[in-house]
Enzyme design. Structure first.
Site, PDB file in Angstrom:
ATOM      1  N   HIS A   1      -1.446  -2.999  -4.181  1.00 39.13           N
ATOM      2  CA  HIS A   1      -0.318  -2.412  -3.486  1.00 39.13           C
ATOM      3  C   HIS A   1      -0.216  -3.158  -2.124  1.00 39.13           C
ATOM      4  O   HIS A   1      -0.960  -3.742  -1.400  1.00 39.13           O
ATOM      5  CB  HIS A   1      -0.382  -0.832  -3.132  1.00 39.13           C
ATOM      6  CG  HIS A   1      -0.048  -0.019  -4.647  1.00 39.13           C
ATOM      7  ND1 HIS A   1      -0.021   1.039  -4.506  1.00 39.13           N
ATOM      8  CD2 HIS A   1       0.340  -0.513  -5.634  1.00 39.13           C
ATOM      9  CE1 HIS A   1       0.302   1.485  -5.444  1.00 39.13           C
ATOM     10  NE2 HIS A   1       0.653   0.694  -6.343  1.00 39.13           N
TER      11      HIS A   1
ATOM     12  N   ASP B   1       1.138   5.652  -1.232  1.00 41.88           N
ATOM     13  CA  ASP B   1      -0.129   5.725  -1.820  1.00 41.88           C
ATOM     14  C   ASP B   1      -1.015   7.086  -1.224  1.00 41.88           C
ATOM     15  O   ASP B   1      -1.976   7.167  -1.745  1.00 41.88           O
ATOM     16  CB  ASP B   1      -0.900   4.663  -1.704  1.00 41.88           C
ATOM     17  CG  ASP B   1      -0.414   3.518  -2.433  1.00 41.88           C
ATOM     18  OD1 ASP B   1       0.693   3.797  -3.201  1.00 41.88           O
ATOM     19  OD2 ASP B   1      -0.725   2.622  -2.358  1.00 41.88           O
TER      20      ASP B   1
ATOM     21  N   SER C   1       3.493  -1.190 -11.093  1.00 40.29           N
ATOM     22  CA  SER C   1       3.829  -0.608  -9.510  1.00 40.29           C
ATOM     23  C   SER C   1       4.315  -1.678  -8.679  1.00 40.29           C
ATOM     24  O   SER C   1       4.653  -1.257  -7.427  1.00 40.29           O
ATOM     25  CB  SER C   1       2.947   0.307  -9.186  1.00 40.29           C
ATOM     26  OG  SER C   1       1.492  -0.536  -8.751  1.00 40.29           O
TER      27      SER C   1
END
Length: 166
Positions: free
Chosen positions: A83, A108, A44
Protein backbone atom coordinates in the site's frame (compact mmCIF):
# COMPACT_ATOMS: atom_id res chain seq x y z
CA UNK A 1 19.14 -45.76 -16.28
CA UNK A 2 22.20 -46.68 -14.25
CA UNK A 3 23.09 -45.40 -10.80
CA UNK A 4 25.64 -42.90 -12.14
CA UNK A 5 22.99 -41.18 -14.29
CA UNK A 6 20.58 -41.06 -11.34
CA UNK A 7 23.22 -39.49 -9.12
CA UNK A 8 24.05 -36.97 -11.86
CA UNK A 9 20.37 -36.01 -12.22
CA UNK A 10 20.00 -35.67 -8.45
CA UNK A 11 23.09 -33.48 -8.22
CA UNK A 12 21.87 -31.33 -11.11
CA UNK A 13 18.54 -30.82 -9.37
CA UNK A 14 20.29 -30.05 -6.07
CA UNK A 15 22.49 -27.53 -7.92
CA UNK A 16 19.43 -25.76 -9.36
CA UNK A 17 17.72 -25.52 -5.95
CA UNK A 18 20.87 -24.41 -4.12
CA UNK A 19 21.60 -21.79 -6.79
CA UNK A 20 18.06 -20.40 -6.49
CA UNK A 21 18.39 -20.34 -2.70
CA UNK A 22 21.74 -18.54 -2.85
CA UNK A 23 20.36 -16.00 -5.32
CA UNK A 24 17.41 -15.35 -2.97
CA UNK A 25 19.70 -14.94 0.04
CA UNK A 26 22.03 -12.63 -1.89
CA UNK A 27 19.10 -10.43 -2.92
CA UNK A 28 17.90 -10.45 0.70
CA UNK A 29 21.25 -9.21 1.98
CA UNK A 30 21.62 -6.57 -0.75
CA UNK A 31 18.08 -5.22 -0.27
CA UNK A 32 18.19 -5.65 3.53
CA UNK A 33 14.81 -7.39 3.39
CA UNK A 34 13.80 -10.94 4.26
CA UNK A 35 11.56 -10.85 1.19
CA UNK A 36 13.13 -8.69 -1.55
CA UNK A 37 10.62 -9.81 -4.19
CA UNK A 38 6.84 -10.06 -3.64
CA UNK A 39 3.82 -10.73 -5.83
CA UNK A 40 0.75 -8.46 -5.72
CA UNK A 41 -2.12 -10.69 -4.57
CA UNK A 42 -5.08 -8.31 -4.65
CA UNK A 43 -6.43 -5.36 -6.60
CA UNK A 44 -6.09 -2.86 -3.75
CA UNK A 45 -3.29 -0.96 -5.52
CA UNK A 46 -4.91 -0.67 -8.95
CA UNK A 47 -4.23 1.15 -11.23
CA UNK A 48 -0.60 1.45 -10.02
CA UNK A 49 -0.10 -2.32 -9.71
CA UNK A 50 -2.27 -5.16 -10.96
CA UNK A 51 -2.80 -8.55 -9.39
CA UNK A 52 0.13 -10.77 -10.41
CA UNK A 53 2.75 -8.03 -10.74
CA UNK A 54 6.16 -8.82 -9.23
CA UNK A 55 7.56 -6.03 -7.01
CA UNK A 56 11.23 -5.47 -6.17
CA UNK A 57 11.84 -4.07 -2.68
CA UNK A 58 14.59 -2.04 -1.04
CA UNK A 59 14.96 -1.51 2.72
CA UNK A 60 18.33 0.14 3.30
CA UNK A 61 18.10 2.82 6.01
CA UNK A 62 15.76 5.16 4.24
CA UNK A 63 12.92 7.30 5.48
CA UNK A 64 9.61 6.81 3.73
CA UNK A 65 7.66 9.83 2.59
CA UNK A 66 4.03 10.40 1.73
CA UNK A 67 3.33 8.78 -1.64
CA UNK A 68 5.92 6.00 -1.36
CA UNK A 69 4.62 2.49 -1.96
CA UNK A 70 5.65 0.14 0.83
CA UNK A 71 5.20 -3.52 1.68
CA UNK A 72 4.46 -4.34 5.31
CA UNK A 73 3.56 -7.30 7.49
CA UNK A 74 1.33 -7.37 10.55
CA UNK A 75 2.00 -9.69 13.48
CA UNK A 76 -0.13 -12.80 13.19
CA UNK A 77 -0.78 -12.37 9.47
CA UNK A 78 1.31 -14.21 6.91
CA UNK A 79 0.54 -12.24 3.75
CA UNK A 80 2.50 -9.04 3.08
CA UNK A 81 0.43 -5.98 2.15
CA UNK A 82 1.39 -3.51 -0.60
CA UNK A 83 0.00 0.00 0.00
CA UNK A 84 0.91 3.67 -0.35
CA UNK A 85 2.05 5.88 2.55
CA UNK A 86 -0.78 8.29 3.37
CA UNK A 87 0.75 10.02 6.43
CA UNK A 88 4.04 9.88 8.29
CA UNK A 89 5.03 10.99 11.78
CA UNK A 90 8.21 10.93 13.82
CA UNK A 91 7.98 9.78 17.42
CA UNK A 92 11.01 9.21 19.69
CA UNK A 93 13.55 8.53 16.94
CA UNK A 94 11.20 6.27 14.95
CA UNK A 95 9.13 6.89 11.88
CA UNK A 96 5.44 5.99 12.05
CA UNK A 97 3.38 5.48 8.88
CA UNK A 98 -0.29 5.32 7.96
CA UNK A 99 -0.99 3.53 4.69
CA UNK A 100 -3.87 3.06 2.25
CA UNK A 101 -4.44 1.08 -0.92
CA UNK A 102 -5.00 3.25 -4.01
CA UNK A 103 -8.18 1.33 -4.82
CA UNK A 104 -9.50 1.33 -1.22
CA UNK A 105 -11.98 3.83 0.20
CA UNK A 106 -10.42 4.05 3.69
CA UNK A 107 -6.96 3.86 5.25
CA UNK A 108 -5.41 0.64 6.61
CA UNK A 109 -6.13 1.25 10.29
CA UNK A 110 -8.49 -1.74 10.39
CA UNK A 111 -5.75 -3.99 8.98
CA UNK A 112 -3.20 -3.15 11.68
CA UNK A 113 -2.84 -5.12 14.91
CA UNK A 114 -5.20 -4.29 17.78
CA UNK A 115 -4.54 -0.86 19.31
CA UNK A 116 -1.98 -0.09 16.59
CA UNK A 117 -2.60 3.24 14.89
CA UNK A 118 0.54 3.47 12.76
CA UNK A 119 3.13 1.17 11.26
CA UNK A 120 6.58 1.26 12.80
CA UNK A 121 8.98 1.78 9.90
CA UNK A 122 11.69 -0.41 11.45
CA UNK A 123 9.51 -3.23 12.81
CA UNK A 124 6.67 -3.60 10.30
CA UNK A 125 8.07 -2.67 6.88
CA UNK A 126 9.45 -5.32 4.54
CA UNK A 127 10.62 -2.70 2.06
CA UNK A 128 9.84 0.12 -0.34
CA UNK A 129 8.88 -0.72 -3.92
CA UNK A 130 11.67 0.26 -6.33
CA UNK A 131 10.57 -1.58 -9.48
CA UNK A 132 8.13 -4.10 -10.89
CA UNK A 133 7.46 -6.59 -13.68
CA UNK A 134 3.84 -6.78 -14.79
CA UNK A 135 1.85 -10.04 -14.57
CA UNK A 136 4.85 -12.40 -14.28
CA UNK A 137 3.89 -13.35 -10.73
CA UNK A 138 0.53 -14.66 -11.86
CA UNK A 139 2.03 -18.17 -12.02
CA UNK A 140 2.44 -18.17 -8.23
CA UNK A 141 -1.17 -17.05 -7.81
CA UNK A 142 -2.35 -19.85 -10.10
CA UNK A 143 -0.31 -22.41 -8.18
CA UNK A 144 -1.61 -21.27 -4.79
CA UNK A 145 -5.26 -20.86 -5.80
CA UNK A 146 -5.80 -23.65 -8.34
CA UNK A 147 -5.20 -27.21 -7.13
CA UNK A 148 -5.41 -28.69 -10.64
CA UNK A 149 -2.80 -26.28 -11.98
CA UNK A 150 -0.49 -27.09 -9.05
CA UNK A 151 -0.72 -30.85 -9.58
CA UNK A 152 -0.44 -30.43 -13.35
CA UNK A 153 2.81 -28.49 -12.94
CA UNK A 154 4.17 -31.11 -10.52
CA UNK A 155 3.19 -33.86 -12.97
CA UNK A 156 4.96 -32.10 -15.85
CA UNK A 157 8.09 -31.67 -13.75
CA UNK A 158 8.01 -35.34 -12.79
CA UNK A 159 7.51 -36.46 -16.39
CA UNK A 160 10.28 -34.21 -17.66
CA UNK A 161 12.72 -35.66 -15.13
CA UNK A 162 11.74 -39.22 -16.12
CA UNK A 163 12.16 -38.66 -19.85
CA UNK A 164 15.25 -36.47 -19.86
CA UNK A 165 18.30 -38.13 -21.42
CA UNK A 166 21.03 -36.21 -19.65
Amino acid sequence: MNIRQQITQFLSLAYVFSSAFMLWKTLSVIANSHSPIVVVLSGSMEPAFQRGDILFLWNRDQQQKVGDIVVYEIDGKTIPIVHRVLREHHNQQKQLLLTKGDNNAVDDLSLYAKKQQYLNQKADLVGTVKGYLPFIGYVTILISENVYFKYGMLGLLGLSSLFSNE
